[in-house]
Write a protein that holds these residues in place. Structure first.
Motif, PDB file in Angstrom:
ATOM      1  N   ASN A   1       0.858  -1.192   0.000  1.00 39.91           N
ATOM      2  CA  ASN A   1       0.000   0.000   0.000  1.00 39.91           C
ATOM      3  C   ASN A   1       0.890   1.237   0.000  1.00 39.91           C
ATOM      4  OD1 ASN A   1      -1.938   1.938   0.217  1.00 39.91           O
ATOM      5  ND2 ASN A   1      -2.734   1.274   2.212  1.00 39.91           N
ATOM      6  N   LEU A   2       1.080   1.783  -1.192  1.00 34.11           N
ATOM      7  CA  LEU A   2       2.025   2.894  -1.363  1.00 34.11           C
ATOM      8  C   LEU A   2       1.509   4.193  -0.760  1.00 34.11           C
ATOM      9  CD1 LEU A   2       3.154   2.173  -5.044  1.00 34.11           C
ATOM     10  CD2 LEU A   2       4.321   1.523  -2.924  1.00 34.11           C
ATOM     11  N   CYS A   3       0.211   4.227  -0.408  1.00 36.65           N
ATOM     12  CA  CYS A   3      -0.326   5.452   0.200  1.00 36.65           C
ATOM     13  C   CYS A   3      -0.878   5.174   1.601  1.00 36.65           C
ATOM     14  CB  CYS A   3      -1.367   6.106  -0.702  1.00 36.65           C
ATOM     15  SG  CYS A   3      -2.830   5.124  -1.041  1.00 36.65           S
ATOM     16  N   ALA A   4      -0.297   4.179   2.269  1.00 34.52           N
ATOM     17  CA  ALA A   4      -0.733   3.857   3.637  1.00 34.52           C
ATOM     18  C   ALA A   4      -0.484   5.053   4.558  1.00 34.52           C
ATOM     19  CB  ALA A   4       0.038   2.641   4.147  1.00 34.52           C
ATOM     20  N   ALA A   5      -1.265   5.113   5.629  1.00 33.95           N
ATOM     21  CA  ALA A   5      -1.078   6.207   6.589  1.00 33.95           C
ATOM     22  C   ALA A   5       0.182   5.973   7.421  1.00 33.95           C
ATOM     23  CB  ALA A   5      -2.296   6.312   7.495  1.00 33.95           C
ATOM     24  N   LYS A   6       0.474   4.699   7.727  1.00 33.62           N
ATOM     25  CA  LYS A   6       1.652   4.395   8.554  1.00 33.62           C
ATOM     26  C   LYS A   6       2.924   4.426   7.722  1.00 33.62           C
ATOM     27  CE  LYS A   6      -0.456   1.307  11.947  1.00 33.62           C
ATOM     28  NZ  LYS A   6      -0.874  -0.111  12.013  1.00 33.62           N
TER      29      LYS A   6
ATOM     30  N   HIS B   1      -6.013   5.055   1.024  1.00 26.72           N
ATOM     31  CA  HIS B   1      -5.448   6.218   1.729  1.00 26.72           C
ATOM     32  C   HIS B   1      -5.745   6.201   3.226  1.00 26.72           C
ATOM     33  CE1 HIS B   1      -9.288   8.298   2.124  1.00 26.72           C
ATOM     34  NE2 HIS B   1      -9.511   8.153   0.835  1.00 26.72           N
ATOM     35  N   VAL B   2      -6.620   5.252   3.645  1.00 27.35           N
ATOM     36  CA  VAL B   2      -6.985   5.064   5.058  1.00 27.35           C
ATOM     37  C   VAL B   2      -7.106   6.375   5.857  1.00 27.35           C
ATOM     38  CG1 VAL B   2      -6.539   2.626   5.582  1.00 27.35           C
ATOM     39  CG2 VAL B   2      -4.598   4.148   5.291  1.00 27.35           C
ATOM     40  N   GLY B   3      -8.059   7.174   5.439  1.00 27.44           N
ATOM     41  CA  GLY B   3      -8.403   8.361   6.221  1.00 27.44           C
ATOM     42  C   GLY B   3      -7.619   9.627   5.904  1.00 27.44           C
ATOM     43  N   GLN B   4      -6.564   9.500   5.083  1.00 25.32           N
ATOM     44  CA  GLN B   4      -5.769  10.698   4.791  1.00 25.32           C
ATOM     45  C   GLN B   4      -6.396  11.563   3.694  1.00 25.32           C
ATOM     46  OE1 GLN B   4      -1.292   9.482   4.782  1.00 25.32           O
ATOM     47  NE2 GLN B   4      -2.463   7.850   3.853  1.00 25.32           N
ATOM     48  N   GLY B   5      -7.368  10.996   2.989  1.00 20.10           N
ATOM     49  CA  GLY B   5      -8.002  11.728   1.890  1.00 20.10           C
ATOM     50  C   GLY B   5      -7.384  11.372   0.559  1.00 20.10           C
ATOM     51  N   ALA B   6      -8.187  11.500  -0.496  1.00 16.47           N
ATOM     52  CA  ALA B   6      -7.753  11.099  -1.838  1.00 16.47           C
ATOM     53  C   ALA B   6      -6.555  11.920  -2.312  1.00 16.47           C
ATOM     54  CB  ALA B   6      -8.908  11.249  -2.824  1.00 16.47           C
TER      55      ALA B   6
END
Ligand code: FE
Ligand code: FE
Ligand code: ZN
Length: 278
Positions: free
Chosen positions: A73-78, A111-116
């Protein structure tokens, strides 16, 4: 003529997948570059790579469509998850260089909550760190069903990612028919309209491969549950129109339907018949 195949397991090696697909009656295939859930990847020794390349040439296969891990997941929050994804992407692309001219498809990420907006820029950053014009592989963003915070559920999101990538000549899109339908694009009553929309927003020249799946759910359900060809909400007539559409001809079609070997052999033959009788 159509390039048709399915997902195969790399457990017996790379050239072995080519042999298996010849036995299945197909002429392309997909494989997970590593365990789809876990992180382990299978090494690609030079002898195995050259045996596979010879087979692809001899049997006149279309391009292969490798698939990145679902855990990437290249755009994970962690930050650790993102770093892990970047590492997988880098190693997978390095390995793919031993099989020049093929494709590497992956799920853009959630994006798990970070926004698109944040998701788009993180995915583009990861690609900018890894795509180079000297590469022999074309990297494909998969169209997604738009489940949860999944990116790539609209053509506009994919376009936004592409726009931020410097090395666009090595970047394309893989259209998954189940995902696109679940995302709300009506492949059943308006295939031409969907392809026109794809062309307007992304450009059909960026479409390199198709994941050919029926869907267990209705248009716009955002569910992502694949069904065997003809047994789902897309149905046989719509799938026939897809595999015979002139805008899609010459591209590899990969089955990701819930089947055992026997089932895949039947579906490959069925799709070949559809194309031949069209
Ligand atoms: Fe996929
Ligand atoms: Fe897919
Ligand atoms: Zn799917």
């Amino acid at each position: 003529m159509i390039f048709i195949g399915c997902h195969l397991s790399v457990s017996k090696g790379y050239a072995a997948m080519g042999e298996t697909m010849v036995g299945f009656g197909g002429n392309t295939f997909a494989f997970f570059t590593r365990n789809p859930r876990g992180g382990k990847s299978r090494e690609l020794p030079p002898e195995d790579a050259s045996a596979l390349l010879q087979l692809l040439e001899r049997e006149q296969f279309g391009p292969l469509v490798a698939h990145g891990s679902y855990t990437m997941n290249l755009c994970a929050a962690k930050p650790e998850t993102r770093a892990n994804g970047l590492d997988m992407l880098q190693k997978d692309l390095q390995r793919m260089e031993a099989l020049p001219g093929n494709y590497y498809n992956f799920h853009p990420g959630s994006h798990v909550g970070q926004g698109a907006e944040a998701g788009i820029s993180l995915i583009a950053d990861a690609l900018n760190q890894n795509l180079q014009s000297e590469m022999q592989t074309t990297v494909l963003l998969e169209t997604m069903a738009g489940k949860g915070s999944e990116m790539g559920g609209t053509f506009e999101e994919l376009r936004a990612i592409i726009d931020r990538v410097d090395c666009q000549e090595r970047l394309g899109v893989c259209l998954d028919t189940c995902h696109v339908w679940d995302a709300g694009y009506d492949l059943v009553t308006d295939l031409d309209g969907v392809l026109t929309e794809f062309d307007r927003i992304i450009g059909l020249e960026r479409l390199y491969a198709i994941h050919l799946n029926d869907s267990k759910n209705d248009l716009g359900s955002h569910k992502d549950r694949h069904e065997k060809l003809g047994l789902g909400c897309l149905g046989e007539a719509a799938l026939k129109r897809i595999v015979t559409h002139p805008a899609l001809s010459g591209k590899p079609f990969i089955l990701e339907t819930p089947n055992d070997d026997e089932g895949y052999i039947k579906e490959i033959q069925m799709v070949k018949d559809w194309v031949e009788l069209a």
